[in-house]
Design a protein around this motif. Structure first.
Motif, PDB file in Angstrom:
ATOM      1  N   VAL A 130       0.785  -1.223   0.155  1.00 11.93           N
ATOM      2  CA  VAL A 130      -0.040  -0.166   0.051  1.00 11.93           C
ATOM      3  C   VAL A 130       0.894   1.519  -0.011  1.00 11.93           C
ATOM      4  O   VAL A 130       0.643   1.808   0.603  1.00 11.93           O
ATOM      5  CB  VAL A 130      -1.187  -0.290   1.614  1.00 11.93           C
ATOM      6  N   ALA A 183      -8.474   1.232   7.475  1.00 10.52           N
ATOM      7  CA  ALA A 183      -8.838  -0.454   7.157  1.00 10.52           C
ATOM      8  C   ALA A 183      -6.741  -0.399   7.971  1.00 10.52           C
ATOM      9  O   ALA A 183      -5.644   0.116   6.981  1.00 10.52           O
ATOM     10  CB  ALA A 183      -8.926  -0.690   6.068  1.00 10.52           C
ATOM     11  N   ARG A 184      -7.411  -1.558   8.342  1.00 11.34           N
ATOM     12  CA  ARG A 184      -5.890  -1.473   8.262  1.00 11.34           C
ATOM     13  C   ARG A 184      -4.706  -1.717   7.116  1.00 11.34           C
ATOM     14  O   ARG A 184      -5.221  -2.932   6.893  1.00 11.34           O
ATOM     15  CB  ARG A 184      -4.894  -2.743  10.074  1.00 11.34           C
ATOM     16  N   ALA A 185      -3.673  -1.624   6.705  1.00 11.15           N
ATOM     17  CA  ALA A 185      -3.661  -2.727   5.647  1.00 11.15           C
ATOM     18  C   ALA A 185      -2.831  -4.082   5.870  1.00 11.15           C
ATOM     19  O   ALA A 185      -3.037  -4.677   4.262  1.00 11.15           O
ATOM     20  CB  ALA A 185      -1.816  -1.734   5.395  1.00 11.15           C
ATOM     21  N   GLU A 186      -2.655  -4.130   7.130  1.00 12.89           N
ATOM     22  CA  GLU A 186      -2.275  -5.977   6.542  1.00 12.89           C
ATOM     23  C   GLU A 186      -3.307  -6.973   6.150  1.00 12.89           C
ATOM     24  O   GLU A 186      -3.591  -7.753   6.068  1.00 12.89           O
ATOM     25  CB  GLU A 186      -1.668  -6.582   8.042  1.00 12.89           C
ATOM     26  N   ASN A 187      -4.355  -6.083   6.900  1.00 13.74           N
ATOM     27  CA  ASN A 187      -5.803  -7.144   7.031  1.00 13.74           C
ATOM     28  C   ASN A 187      -6.194  -7.260   5.078  1.00 13.74           C
ATOM     29  O   ASN A 187      -6.967  -8.175   5.115  1.00 13.74           O
ATOM     30  CB  ASN A 187      -6.888  -6.156   7.160  1.00 13.74           C
ATOM     31  N   LEU A 188      -6.055  -6.589   4.331  1.00 15.90           N
ATOM     32  CA  LEU A 188      -5.554  -6.439   2.711  1.00 15.90           C
ATOM     33  C   LEU A 188      -5.128  -7.887   2.580  1.00 15.90           C
ATOM     34  O   LEU A 188      -5.185  -8.486   1.153  1.00 15.90           O
ATOM     35  CB  LEU A 188      -5.731  -5.877   2.388  1.00 15.90           C
ATOM     36  N   SER A 218     -10.426  -9.404   2.396  1.00 17.75           N
ATOM     37  CA  SER A 218      -9.657  -8.532   1.607  1.00 17.75           C
ATOM     38  C   SER A 218     -11.001  -7.576   0.768  1.00 17.75           C
ATOM     39  O   SER A 218     -11.349  -6.983   0.267  1.00 17.75           O
ATOM     40  CB  SER A 218      -8.719  -8.651   0.068  1.00 17.75           C
ATOM     41  N   ARG A 270     -12.582  -3.901   1.225  1.00 20.96           N
ATOM     42  CA  ARG A 270     -12.628  -2.693   0.218  1.00 20.96           C
ATOM     43  C   ARG A 270     -13.926  -3.060  -0.464  1.00 20.96           C
ATOM     44  O   ARG A 270     -14.538  -1.326  -0.785  1.00 20.96           O
ATOM     45  CB  ARG A 270     -11.288  -3.301  -1.060  1.00 20.96           C
ATOM     46  N   GLY A 290     -13.367  -0.125   2.769  1.00 19.72           N
ATOM     47  CA  GLY A 290     -12.402   0.054   3.512  1.00 19.72           C
ATOM     48  C   GLY A 290     -11.360   0.525   2.565  1.00 19.72           C
ATOM     49  O   GLY A 290     -11.337   0.616   1.166  1.00 19.72           O
ATOM     50  N   PRO A 308      -7.111   1.518   2.675  1.00 13.44           N
ATOM     51  CA  PRO A 308      -5.746   0.711   3.217  1.00 13.44           C
ATOM     52  C   PRO A 308      -5.262   2.310   3.666  1.00 13.44           C
ATOM     53  O   PRO A 308      -5.002   3.180   2.945  1.00 13.44           O
ATOM     54  CB  PRO A 308      -5.527  -0.387   3.213  1.00 13.44           C
TER      55      PRO A 308
END
Length: 273
Positions: A40, A124-129, A134, A138, A142, A144
């Protein structure tokens, strides 16, 4: 950082748990199983303008407004209190609004949508994507949080474009989910910068719990039932700096949410950074 005790009003249900919580209140209690690498940065498409993105967003929100709202009632026995605070303040929301809520179960963002009946966008927390959710993250809105300065510029540009369309925003000021946790955890000041940046009202909401009873208890449901309370919206103060105003709004939201949750003395302080 942690105070000595947590006290709630008589009759307030605190779900029993044997979960060992992280030492830091902004540390994720649930680790996302990484399925893919997602970078991201400034090249990331923060706003998905593809046909696929449009299609899934509409399909998922159609499902949310029909099936998911029904499932919230069946599975979590959701009760929403204080919706009058949204109805009677519609004039305040002509340019959008920022909702804030504690982050305590998988469908809590959907509970906020159920209360407002608005499609919303949220950081949104980038790691969750990188996990299995994911597409869902989105599609429901969300965006990121970028990993570098150039990326953060694009992140805010995305929200600038959404605000120009008078979209609603949502932030979880605790930053990560702790399942069925009762105390409010410290709030990040940055969560309230959106309200000052766009001069939009903040709508505080809080999730509290009820003990499972009746047929839910008979079929073995052990998780608590959910009550979402909607508070009176309040406005940013454009006469002071964004930092000063974010601190001010954080304190107001925290106190309103603490009171609505029936908490007499919260285990954690308001300040999360």
């Amino acid at each position: 950082m942690e105070s000595n005790e947590h006290i709630v009003r008589e009759g307030v249900y605190v779900p029993p748990t044997d979960t060992v919580w992280p030492e830091k209140p902004d540390e994720a209690a649930l680790q996302v199983k990484k399925l893919r690498e997602v970078k991201v940065d400034e090249n990331y498409p923060f706003l998905d303008k593809t046909f696929k993105g449009w299609f899934f967003r509409n399909i998922i929100y159609s499902t949310i407004f029909t099936l998911v709202f029904l499932l919230q009632h069946l599975r979590y026995g959701i009760k929403i209190e204080g919706k009058k605070n949204i109805r009677r303040n519609k004039a305040l929301f002509k340019n959008g609004a920022l909702t804030v809520c504690n982050h305590v179960y998988r469908w809590d963002f959907l509970a906020v949508v159920q209360a407002t009946r608005k499609r919303a966008y949220f950081p949104a927390r980038a790691e969750n994507l990188g996990g299995s959710d994911s597409l869902l993250i989105r599609s429901v809105g969300g965006i990121p949080i970028a990993e570098n300065f150039a990326g953060m510029k694009k992140f805010y540009e995305a929200f600038d474009k959404l605000h120009a369309k008078k979209k609603w925003f949502h932030v979880f000021p605790e930053s990560c989910r702790w399942q069925w946790y009762q105390p409010l955890r410290p709030f990040k000041r940055g969560a309230f910068e959106f309200a000052h940046r766009y001069n939009i009202p903040v709508i505080p909401m809080v999730i509290s719990y009820r003990e499972p009873k009746g047929w839910r208890k008979l079929i073995g449901i052990k998780h608590p039932l959910v009550t979402l309370r909607v508070g009176e919206p309040f406005l940013p103060d454009q006469s002071i700096s964004s930092k000063q105003d974010s601190i001010r709004m954080r304190e107001i939201a925290f106190e309103k949410m603490r009171e609505m949750a029936g908490i007499v003395k919260n285990k954690w302080p308001c300040e999360g950074d």
